[in-house]
Design a protein around this motif. Structure first.
Motif, PDB file in Angstrom:
ATOM      1  N   THR A 341     -22.160  32.994  -0.994  1.00  0.00           N
ATOM      2  CA  THR A 341     -22.071  31.542  -0.478  1.00  0.00           C
ATOM      3  C   THR A 341     -23.347  31.512   0.489  1.00  0.00           C
ATOM      4  OG1 THR A 341     -19.727  31.569  -0.243  1.00  0.00           O
ATOM      5  CG2 THR A 341     -20.989  30.023   0.693  1.00  0.00           C
ATOM      6  N   ALA A 342     -23.613  32.191   1.320  1.00  0.00           N
ATOM      7  CA  ALA A 342     -24.885  32.096   2.139  1.00  0.00           C
ATOM      8  C   ALA A 342     -26.233  32.178   1.374  1.00  0.00           C
ATOM      9  CB  ALA A 342     -25.026  33.505   3.268  1.00  0.00           C
ATOM     10  N   ILE A 343     -26.306  32.836   0.337  1.00  0.00           N
ATOM     11  CA  ILE A 343     -27.618  32.816  -0.550  1.00  0.00           C
ATOM     12  C   ILE A 343     -27.890  31.507  -1.255  1.00  0.00           C
ATOM     13  CG2 ILE A 343     -28.549  34.009  -2.264  1.00  0.00           C
ATOM     14  CD1 ILE A 343     -27.369  36.568  -1.311  1.00  0.00           C
ATOM     15  N   ARG A 344     -26.442  31.117  -2.025  1.00  0.00           N
ATOM     16  CA  ARG A 344     -26.565  29.855  -2.684  1.00  0.00           C
ATOM     17  C   ARG A 344     -26.836  28.702  -1.938  1.00  0.00           C
ATOM     18  NH1 ARG A 344     -22.843  29.492  -8.017  1.00  0.00           N
ATOM     19  NH2 ARG A 344     -23.515  31.529  -8.718  1.00  0.00           N
ATOM     20  N   SER A 345     -26.609  28.844  -0.629  1.00  0.00           N
ATOM     21  CA  SER A 345     -26.526  27.709   0.556  1.00  0.00           C
ATOM     22  C   SER A 345     -27.283  27.896   1.668  1.00  0.00           C
ATOM     23  CB  SER A 345     -25.210  27.376   1.053  1.00  0.00           C
ATOM     24  OG  SER A 345     -24.235  27.266   0.096  1.00  0.00           O
ATOM     25  N   ALA A 346     -28.522  28.761   1.324  1.00  0.00           N
ATOM     26  CA  ALA A 346     -29.281  29.366   2.435  1.00  0.00           C
ATOM     27  C   ALA A 346     -30.206  27.997   2.869  1.00  0.00           C
ATOM     28  CB  ALA A 346     -30.276  30.428   1.741  1.00  0.00           C
ATOM     29  N   ASP A 347     -30.369  26.776   2.083  1.00  0.00           N
ATOM     30  CA  ASP A 347     -31.136  25.751   2.600  1.00  0.00           C
ATOM     31  C   ASP A 347     -30.390  25.100   3.655  1.00  0.00           C
ATOM     32  OD1 ASP A 347     -29.288  24.754   1.176  1.00  0.00           O
ATOM     33  OD2 ASP A 347     -30.549  23.634  -0.295  1.00  0.00           O
ATOM     34  N   THR A 348     -29.216  25.427   4.245  1.00  0.00           N
ATOM     35  CA  THR A 348     -28.335  24.910   5.043  1.00  0.00           C
ATOM     36  C   THR A 348     -28.125  25.576   6.331  1.00  0.00           C
ATOM     37  OG1 THR A 348     -26.142  25.653   4.643  1.00  0.00           O
ATOM     38  CG2 THR A 348     -26.928  23.897   3.381  1.00  0.00           C
ATOM     39  N   ASP A 349     -28.949  26.737   6.622  1.00  0.00           N
ATOM     40  CA  ASP A 349     -28.501  27.781   7.728  1.00  0.00           C
ATOM     41  C   ASP A 349     -29.812  27.574   8.719  1.00  0.00           C
ATOM     42  OD1 ASP A 349     -30.826  29.063   6.735  1.00  0.00           O
ATOM     43  OD2 ASP A 349     -29.715  30.781   5.891  1.00  0.00           O
ATOM     44  N   ASN A 350     -30.869  26.536   8.555  1.00  0.00           N
ATOM     45  CA  ASN A 350     -31.865  26.267   9.654  1.00  0.00           C
ATOM     46  C   ASN A 350     -32.461  27.683  10.091  1.00  0.00           C
ATOM     47  OD1 ASN A 350     -31.189  23.713   9.893  1.00  0.00           O
ATOM     48  ND2 ASN A 350     -29.493  24.002  11.310  1.00  0.00           N
ATOM     49  N   ASN A 351     -32.645  28.511   9.174  1.00  0.00           N
ATOM     50  CA  ASN A 351     -33.323  29.837   9.318  1.00  0.00           C
ATOM     51  C   ASN A 351     -34.501  29.794   7.915  1.00  0.00           C
ATOM     52  OD1 ASN A 351     -34.314  32.335   9.020  1.00  0.00           O
ATOM     53  ND2 ASN A 351     -32.437  33.288   9.744  1.00  0.00           N
ATOM     54  N   PRO A 352     -35.749  29.698   8.419  1.00  0.00           N
ATOM     55  CA  PRO A 352     -36.848  29.675   7.639  1.00  0.00           C
ATOM     56  C   PRO A 352     -37.131  30.906   7.030  1.00  0.00           C
ATOM     57  CG  PRO A 352     -37.657  29.787   9.869  1.00  0.00           C
ATOM     58  CD  PRO A 352     -36.293  29.592   9.934  1.00  0.00           C
ATOM     59  N   GLU A 353     -36.483  32.246   7.186  1.00  0.00           N
ATOM     60  CA  GLU A 353     -36.566  33.345   6.737  1.00  0.00           C
ATOM     61  C   GLU A 353     -35.755  33.584   5.504  1.00  0.00           C
ATOM     62  OE1 GLU A 353     -39.137  35.455   7.444  1.00  0.00           O
ATOM     63  OE2 GLU A 353     -39.709  33.686   8.895  1.00  0.00           O
ATOM     64  N   THR A 354     -34.744  32.685   5.294  1.00  0.00           N
ATOM     65  CA  THR A 354     -33.757  32.794   4.157  1.00  0.00           C
ATOM     66  C   THR A 354     -34.103  31.481   3.089  1.00  0.00           C
ATOM     67  OG1 THR A 354     -32.271  31.630   5.259  1.00  0.00           O
ATOM     68  CG2 THR A 354     -32.066  33.573   5.877  1.00  0.00           C
ATOM     69  N   VAL A 355     -34.147  32.019   2.026  1.00  0.00           N
ATOM     70  CA  VAL A 355     -34.343  30.923   0.900  1.00  0.00           C
ATOM     71  C   VAL A 355     -33.471  31.152  -0.160  1.00  0.00           C
ATOM     72  CG1 VAL A 355     -36.074  30.555  -0.871  1.00  0.00           C
ATOM     73  CG2 VAL A 355     -36.935  31.431   1.048  1.00  0.00           C
ATOM     74  N   ALA A 356     -32.823  30.021  -0.394  1.00  0.00           N
ATOM     75  CA  ALA A 356     -31.474  29.851  -1.236  1.00  0.00           C
ATOM     76  C   ALA A 356     -31.802  30.182  -2.780  1.00  0.00           C
ATOM     77  CB  ALA A 356     -31.209  28.387  -1.370  1.00  0.00           C
ATOM     78  N   ASP A 357     -30.997  30.658  -3.479  1.00  0.00           N
ATOM     79  CA  ASP A 357     -31.114  31.104  -4.978  1.00  0.00           C
ATOM     80  C   ASP A 357     -29.588  30.502  -5.462  1.00  0.00           C
ATOM     81  OD1 ASP A 357     -30.838  31.937  -7.385  1.00  0.00           O
ATOM     82  OD2 ASP A 357     -31.336  33.881  -6.906  1.00  0.00           O
ATOM     83  N   PRO A 358     -29.565  29.301  -5.952  1.00  0.00           N
ATOM     84  CA  PRO A 358     -28.398  28.630  -6.470  1.00  0.00           C
ATOM     85  C   PRO A 358     -27.663  29.320  -7.444  1.00  0.00           C
ATOM     86  CG  PRO A 358     -30.285  27.327  -7.162  1.00  0.00           C
ATOM     87  CD  PRO A 358     -30.792  28.151  -6.220  1.00  0.00           C
ATOM     88  N   THR A 359     -28.015  30.136  -8.209  1.00  0.00           N
ATOM     89  CA  THR A 359     -27.591  30.956  -9.285  1.00  0.00           C
ATOM     90  C   THR A 359     -27.092  32.053  -8.843  1.00  0.00           C
ATOM     91  OG1 THR A 359     -29.637  31.495 -10.256  1.00  0.00           O
ATOM     92  CG2 THR A 359     -28.593  29.271 -10.875  1.00  0.00           C
ATOM     93  N   TRP A 360     -27.491  32.744  -7.823  1.00  0.00           N
ATOM     94  CA  TRP A 360     -27.225  34.248  -7.415  1.00  0.00           C
ATOM     95  C   TRP A 360     -25.745  34.528  -7.619  1.00  0.00           C
ATOM     96  CZ3 TRP A 360     -24.622  37.495  -4.062  1.00  0.00           C
ATOM     97  CH2 TRP A 360     -25.345  38.760  -3.849  1.00  0.00           C
ATOM     98  N   LEU A 361     -25.489  35.808  -7.785  1.00  0.00           N
ATOM     99  CA  LEU A 361     -24.271  36.371  -8.239  1.00  0.00           C
ATOM    100  C   LEU A 361     -24.397  37.815  -7.655  1.00  0.00           C
ATOM    101  CD1 LEU A 361     -22.810  34.820 -11.579  1.00  0.00           C
ATOM    102  CD2 LEU A 361     -21.862  34.379  -9.092  1.00  0.00           C
TER     103      LEU A 361
END
Length: 470
Positions: A341-361
């Protein structure tokens, strides 16, 4: 001949434990009925029918050998049962069954041995010549029949096989009586421990950091939302050692643990080695089962007596059962999201060091349906390894572990700590936990084991324990 023995045992119970003669008489009737069926055409048909299918065949494979303690034999039996699809009630965690089984075995054996303080049940006027093996078998049988009545025919048969290895006589009869009495009293004491409660309906969060149902299977509800309400076996309360909160989403710590699992836990990833990916899959089963089998190996390798094995497995399974109660308290206190969940939704965590991957499993596909923090494998592995090291006074043992989920695949270890560390870190390679989940879990498991070892099954008035295992 066995029916005659049980009749004698029932008579002995009536004389020595009149308060439980009614319960014992019921057990006697069940066993007598079993023997009558066994010697009839109907009995043979029923046994051949094998209503539990492969499970009954597997239980038969745990046939009693004189050289193997009944403690280990009945632990193996429970492992067969909990591995049988549909045998374990979905809302009752199986670690409760292991704790009940080994609490009854321990108190029954210790009532005869008297080297340590009882866990819960203390019987008076028990002869020290009573059979410890008979007590262990009778206690184990009664607990498992009550918990898993669908297996009664097979468990009755295993009890008779266990008792057949013990010489007939007063010592055997008294041992059976002690085991049955202890099991009955223990089960009664735990009958209202909160385990029968229904799970609490869960409302998934929507904010960054909130636990949400996880892809690709999206479970409708998480598991064991009620389990923190179960009475612990040793701890004073479920939150006694509750860890502090998980890292803040804006912190460097969170960035580090996020990117670690994102890199090494992705399915079909290239950053993790083939062995790391295997480790992630190897340990992706019921972690308490692995540690019970490791304890079996250790007990056999060290040549533990029935009394020593009874105490070891009780300490182990009290620690594991309370670990589960404690980590569910923490999981449903913090409700922290899983890596997928965190990786797919990383664009919501207000952390510039985390980048979302919407297909990650994750490497293992589906994620365990409960919040991430703290990690269950870490808690249980830390607790179990701590108990084994303390009890045996030695971390070293050459042993193999067989995977719960990869049939026939084994991994080798030289000490308990290495196995615990690999089982813990496997959750990163599996893609289902952040390292911060595991660090908190290790601390929690160690604290629980320390508490159990400091407070339960301590030396009694007899100051002895062979081979130095106290």
């Amino acid at each position: 001949m066995q029916s005659t023995l049980i009749e004698k045992t029932a008579e002995h119970r009536a004389r020595t434990h009149p308060d439980t003669v009614t319960v014992w008489s019921s057990a006697f009737r069940r066993l007598t009925h079993f023997f009558q069926l066994n010697h009839s055409g109907l009995g043979r048909v029923l046994l051949r029918a094998g209503l539990m299918g492969m499970a009954i065949g597997a239980l038969a494979d745990t046939s009693i050998a004189q050289s193997v303690s009944p403690v280990i034999q009945w632990n193996r039996t429970l492992l067969v049962i909990v591995r049988t699809h549909g045998a374990q009630p979905a809302t009752i965690h199986p670690t409760r069954s292991f704790a009940l089984l080994h609490a009854a075995i321990y108190d029954a054996v210790n009532a005869i041995d008297r080297a340590h303080k009882p866990y819960l049940v203390s019987l008076e006027h028990v002869s020290r010549s009573a059979s410890q093996d008979a007590a262990a078998a009778a206690a184990a049988h009664e607990v498992l029949v009550q918990l898993y009545p669908a297996f009664q025919v097979t468990l009755d048969a295993q009890l008779q096989q266990s008792l057949a290895q013990i010489q007939d006589g007063a010592a055997k009869a008294e041992g059976i009586s002690v085991g049955q009495t202890v099991a009955d009293l223990l089960l009664a004491a735990r009958s209202n421990d909160g385990s029968a409660a229904q799970p609490i309906p869960y409302v998934f969060g929507a904010a960054a950091g909130d636990y949400q149902s996880t892809p690709p299977n999206f479970p409708a509800q998480p598991q064991f939302t009620h389990w923190a309400g179960v009475t612990p076996f040793a701890l004073e309360r479920a939150d006694q050692f509750r860890p502090g909160p998980p890292p803040n989403l804006a912190s460097d710590t969170y960035s580090d643990v996020f990117n670690e699992v994102k890199t090494f836990g992705i399915t079909n990833g290239t950053a993790s080695s083939a062995d790391q990916a295997l480790v992630g899959r190897f340990w992706n089963g019921a972690i308490q089962n692995y540690w019970n089998e490791i304890a079996q190996t250790a007990a056999l390798a060290r040549g533990l007596t029935t009394a020593q094995s009874a105490r070891l497995f009780a300490l182990l399974n009290f620690s594991v059962a309370d670990s589960v109660i404690a980590f569910y308290d923490a999981k449903y206190t913090y409700n922290f999201w899983r890596p997928v969940t965190a990786i797919r939704s990383a664009d919501t965590d207000n952390n510039p060091e985390t980048v979302a991957d919407p297909t990650w499993l994750p490497e293992v596909g589906n994620t365990t349906p409960d919040p991430a923090y703290p990690g269950a494998h870490a808690v249980i592995s830390a607790a179990a390894s701590a108990v084994l090291i303390s009890f045996l006074r030695d971390n070293h043992l050459d042993f193999n572990v067989t995977s719960e989920v990869l049939p026939g695949v084994e991994r080798s270890f030289h000490n308990f700590s290495d196995a615990a560390e690999e089982a813990t870190l496997s959750r990163i390679f599996a893609g289902v936990h952040f390292r911060s989940d595991l660090t908190a879990g290790e601390r929690l498991g160690q604290e629980i084991a320390d508490f159990v070892l400091d407070h339960l099954l301590l030396r009694g008035h007899r100051d002895h324990e062979a081979n130095g295992h106290d």
